[in-house]
Design a protein around this motif. Structure first.
Motif, PDB file in Angstrom:
ATOM      1  N   PRO A  23       0.820  -1.217   0.000  1.00 25.26           N
ATOM      2  CA  PRO A  23       0.000   0.000   0.000  1.00 25.26           C
ATOM      3  C   PRO A  23       0.851   1.263   0.000  1.00 25.26           C
ATOM      4  O   PRO A  23       1.806   1.383   0.769  1.00 25.26           O
ATOM      5  N   ALA A  24       0.504   2.201  -0.853  1.00 27.12           N
ATOM      6  CA  ALA A  24       1.158   3.508  -0.920  1.00 27.12           C
ATOM      7  C   ALA A  24       0.584   4.407   0.185  1.00 27.12           C
ATOM      8  O   ALA A  24      -0.351   4.017   0.901  1.00 27.12           O
ATOM      9  N   PRO A  25       1.119   5.601   0.357  1.00 25.92           N
ATOM     10  CA  PRO A  25       0.538   6.526   1.342  1.00 25.92           C
ATOM     11  C   PRO A  25      -0.969   6.716   1.121  1.00 25.92           C
ATOM     12  O   PRO A  25      -1.421   6.915  -0.005  1.00 25.92           O
ATOM     13  N   GLY A  26      -1.722   6.588   2.201  1.00 22.88           N
ATOM     14  CA  GLY A  26      -3.172   6.734   2.129  1.00 22.88           C
ATOM     15  C   GLY A  26      -3.916   5.484   1.723  1.00 22.88           C
ATOM     16  O   GLY A  26      -5.145   5.482   1.674  1.00 22.88           O
ATOM     17  N   GLU A  27      -3.202   4.393   1.448  1.00 23.23           N
ATOM     18  CA  GLU A  27      -3.835   3.159   1.008  1.00 23.23           C
ATOM     19  C   GLU A  27      -3.762   2.074   2.080  1.00 23.23           C
ATOM     20  O   GLU A  27      -2.966   2.164   3.014  1.00 23.23           O
ATOM     21  N   VAL A  28      -4.583   1.051   1.895  1.00 23.83           N
ATOM     22  CA  VAL A  28      -4.526  -0.147   2.728  1.00 23.83           C
ATOM     23  C   VAL A  28      -4.482  -1.366   1.820  1.00 23.83           C
ATOM     24  O   VAL A  28      -4.971  -1.326   0.690  1.00 23.83           O
ATOM     25  N   ARG A  29      -3.852  -2.433   2.305  1.00 25.64           N
ATOM     26  CA  ARG A  29      -3.972  -3.725   1.632  1.00 25.64           C
ATOM     27  C   ARG A  29      -5.068  -4.502   2.318  1.00 25.64           C
ATOM     28  O   ARG A  29      -5.092  -4.628   3.546  1.00 25.64           O
ATOM     29  N   VAL A  30      -5.986  -5.025   1.514  1.00 22.95           N
ATOM     30  CA  VAL A  30      -7.141  -5.766   2.021  1.00 22.95           C
ATOM     31  C   VAL A  30      -7.017  -7.218   1.599  1.00 22.95           C
ATOM     32  O   VAL A  30      -6.779  -7.516   0.414  1.00 22.95           O
ATOM     33  N   LYS A  31      -7.160  -8.130   2.564  1.00 18.46           N
ATOM     34  CA  LYS A  31      -7.256  -9.551   2.253  1.00 18.46           C
ATOM     35  C   LYS A  31      -8.714  -9.856   1.955  1.00 18.46           C
ATOM     36  O   LYS A  31      -9.584  -9.688   2.813  1.00 18.46           O
ATOM     37  N   VAL A  32      -8.994 -10.287   0.747  1.00 20.62           N
ATOM     38  CA  VAL A  32     -10.362 -10.451   0.280  1.00 20.62           C
ATOM     39  C   VAL A  32     -11.006 -11.685   0.900  1.00 20.62           C
ATOM     40  O   VAL A  32     -10.428 -12.780   0.890  1.00 20.62           O
ATOM     41  N   ALA A  33     -12.210 -11.498   1.435  1.00 23.79           N
ATOM     42  CA  ALA A  33     -12.997 -12.615   1.953  1.00 23.79           C
ATOM     43  C   ALA A  33     -14.074 -13.038   0.963  1.00 23.79           C
ATOM     44  O   ALA A  33     -14.431 -14.218   0.876  1.00 23.79           O
ATOM     45  N   ALA A  34     -14.615 -12.075   0.223  1.00 25.61           N
ATOM     46  CA  ALA A  34     -15.660 -12.345  -0.761  1.00 25.61           C
ATOM     47  C   ALA A  34     -15.730 -11.170  -1.721  1.00 25.61           C
ATOM     48  O   ALA A  34     -15.479 -10.031  -1.334  1.00 25.61           O
ATOM     49  N   CYS A  35     -16.072 -11.459  -2.981  1.00 27.40           N
ATOM     50  CA  CYS A  35     -16.248 -10.391  -3.966  1.00 27.40           C
ATOM     51  C   CYS A  35     -17.452 -10.726  -4.832  1.00 27.40           C
ATOM     52  O   CYS A  35     -17.474 -11.770  -5.498  1.00 27.40           O
ATOM     53  N   VAL A  62     -16.290  -5.790  -2.866  1.00 25.19           N
ATOM     54  CA  VAL A  62     -15.273  -6.491  -2.085  1.00 25.19           C
ATOM     55  C   VAL A  62     -15.549  -6.385  -0.589  1.00 25.19           C
ATOM     56  O   VAL A  62     -15.766  -5.292  -0.061  1.00 25.19           O
ATOM     57  N   VAL A  63     -15.514  -7.515   0.069  1.00 27.02           N
ATOM     58  CA  VAL A  63     -15.532  -7.571   1.531  1.00 27.02           C
ATOM     59  C   VAL A  63     -14.233  -8.242   1.970  1.00 27.02           C
ATOM     60  O   VAL A  63     -13.860  -9.300   1.439  1.00 27.02           O
ATOM     61  N   GLY A  64     -13.522  -7.629   2.899  1.00 29.76           N
ATOM     62  CA  GLY A  64     -12.271  -8.208   3.350  1.00 29.76           C
ATOM     63  C   GLY A  64     -11.783  -7.570   4.635  1.00 29.76           C
ATOM     64  O   GLY A  64     -12.503  -6.798   5.284  1.00 29.76           O
ATOM     65  N   ARG A  65     -10.560  -7.895   5.003  1.00 27.66           N
ATOM     66  CA  ARG A  65      -9.947  -7.399   6.235  1.00 27.66           C
ATOM     67  C   ARG A  65      -8.677  -6.616   5.916  1.00 27.66           C
ATOM     68  O   ARG A  65      -7.891  -7.000   5.041  1.00 27.66           O
ATOM     69  N   VAL A  66      -8.491  -5.526   6.621  1.00 29.90           N
ATOM     70  CA  VAL A  66      -7.291  -4.712   6.441  1.00 29.90           C
ATOM     71  C   VAL A  66      -6.090  -5.513   6.924  1.00 29.90           C
ATOM     72  O   VAL A  66      -6.022  -5.922   8.076  1.00 29.90           O
TER      73      VAL A  66
END
Length: 327
Positions: A23-35, A62-66
């Motif tokens: 993730p760049a500044p201001g971003e998050v990486r999300v682990k996808v649970a469902a799309c 997308v639903v996931g966890r940070v």
């Protein structure tokens, strides 16, 4: 990570292994649970939307966890469940952004269209455009709310407060918004492909007053109609179905050409409107309504690797309710 990647217009999605995105500044990486799988994903895959830079990973429900925080992110925390919607970034500077109409931003970015989306095990997203979801509800059930629900909600608001509402195309968005309309006390009239008994049965089970083919005449004039199917031929049919002063809302990002039609079916101060994207305010309002209305999505879950088969079924009208991919 793994992703289903679109390399060229109309090409089958390719299952690929990639390095985890940073993730760049201001971003998050999300682990996808469902799309969820949206009709707009078909427009992306089929090359019907402009300015696609290939390769691209589709998916925007997308639903996931940070899983990782980029520099400067304080609004979300590690492990938090979030939703990543279609609108992935706006410029904040154009006239539309300055006037609280970010859905019309001149320089937007869209999840699964102009930035990689959720047909994957991971994605990066602008933290400002992620919706905190809390812990109530199932990931699969929530996923279709991230676009079908959000665009459906914006369309319903634009349709006005009329009592008799027609819904043309009773798929993911239609079956969600029918529930909202019934909770609001409206009468719902569902229009499906001719012979789509399953969709008509779903509509009546959700409280629709009437369900029939798009070519059929409803038993009463409609106050408003929302067209979710990307079929321009439905516009004259919907205009004929609404009363004088009624509204027809076209909810899709892409639609086939609208045929010519006689002016008298528009006359009488009928209105023809389109919906473009969504705002973060739409999301806040809709998730509040969805919780209070007890919205239940009707879903079918599939493994991520089956994305091509799922898109083919959606194209052929063989998905009742909403399809969801699981990584």
């Amino acid at each position: 990570m793994h992703a289903m990647v679109l390399a060229a217009p109309g090409a089958p999605l390719r299952f690929e292994a990639r390095d985890n995105p940073v993730p760049a500044p201001g971003e998050v990486r999300v682990k996808v649970a469902a799309c969820g799988v949206c009709r707009t994903d078909l427009h992306v895959v089929d090359g019907e939307l402009p300015d696609i830079a290939y390769p691209i990973v589709p998916g925007h429900e997308v639903v996931g966890r940070v899983e990782a925080l980029g520099p400067g992110v304080a609004s979300l925390r590690l492990g938090e469940r979030v939703g990543v919607p279609w609108l992935g970034h706006t410029c904040g500077d154009c006239a539309y952004c300055r006037n609280e109409r970010e859905n019309l931003c001149d320089h937007p970015r869209f999840t699964g269209y102009t930035r990689d989306g959720g047909f994957a095990t991971h994605l990066v997203a602008d933290a400002r455009y992620c919706f905190p979801l809390g812990e109530a509800g199932d990931d699969v059930a929530i996923a279709p709310l991230l676009c079908a629900g959000l665009i459906g909600w914006r369309s319903l608001v634009m349709a006005g407060e009329g009592e008799r509402l027609g819904i043309f195309g009773f798929g993911a968005a239609g079956h969600i918004i029918a529930q909202v309309a019934r909770w609001q006390g409206r009468s719902v009239y569902a229009f499906t492909r001719k012979g789509d008994v399953e969709a008509q049965r779903l509509a009546t089970s959700l409280g629709a007053e009437w369900a029939g083919a798009s070519e059929d005449t409803p038993p009463a004039p409609l106050d408003a109609a929302i067209i979710f199917a990307p079929v321009g031929d439905l516009v004259p049919l919907a205009l004929r179905a609404v009363r004088k002063g009624g509204r027809v809302v076209c909810a899709g990002i892409h639609m086939s050409d609208i045929p010519t039609f006689p002016y008298h079916i528009l006359w009488g101060e009928r209105q023809l409107l389109s919906v473009a994207n969504l705002t973060r305010g739409d999301g806040i309002a809709f998730f509040d309504v969805a919780a209070r209305a007890g919205i239940r999505t009707h879903t079918s879950a599939f493994p991520l690797r089956e994305a091509n088969d799922v898109l083919a079924k959606l194209r052929a009208g063989q998905i009742t309710g909403a399809a969801v991919l699981l990584p």
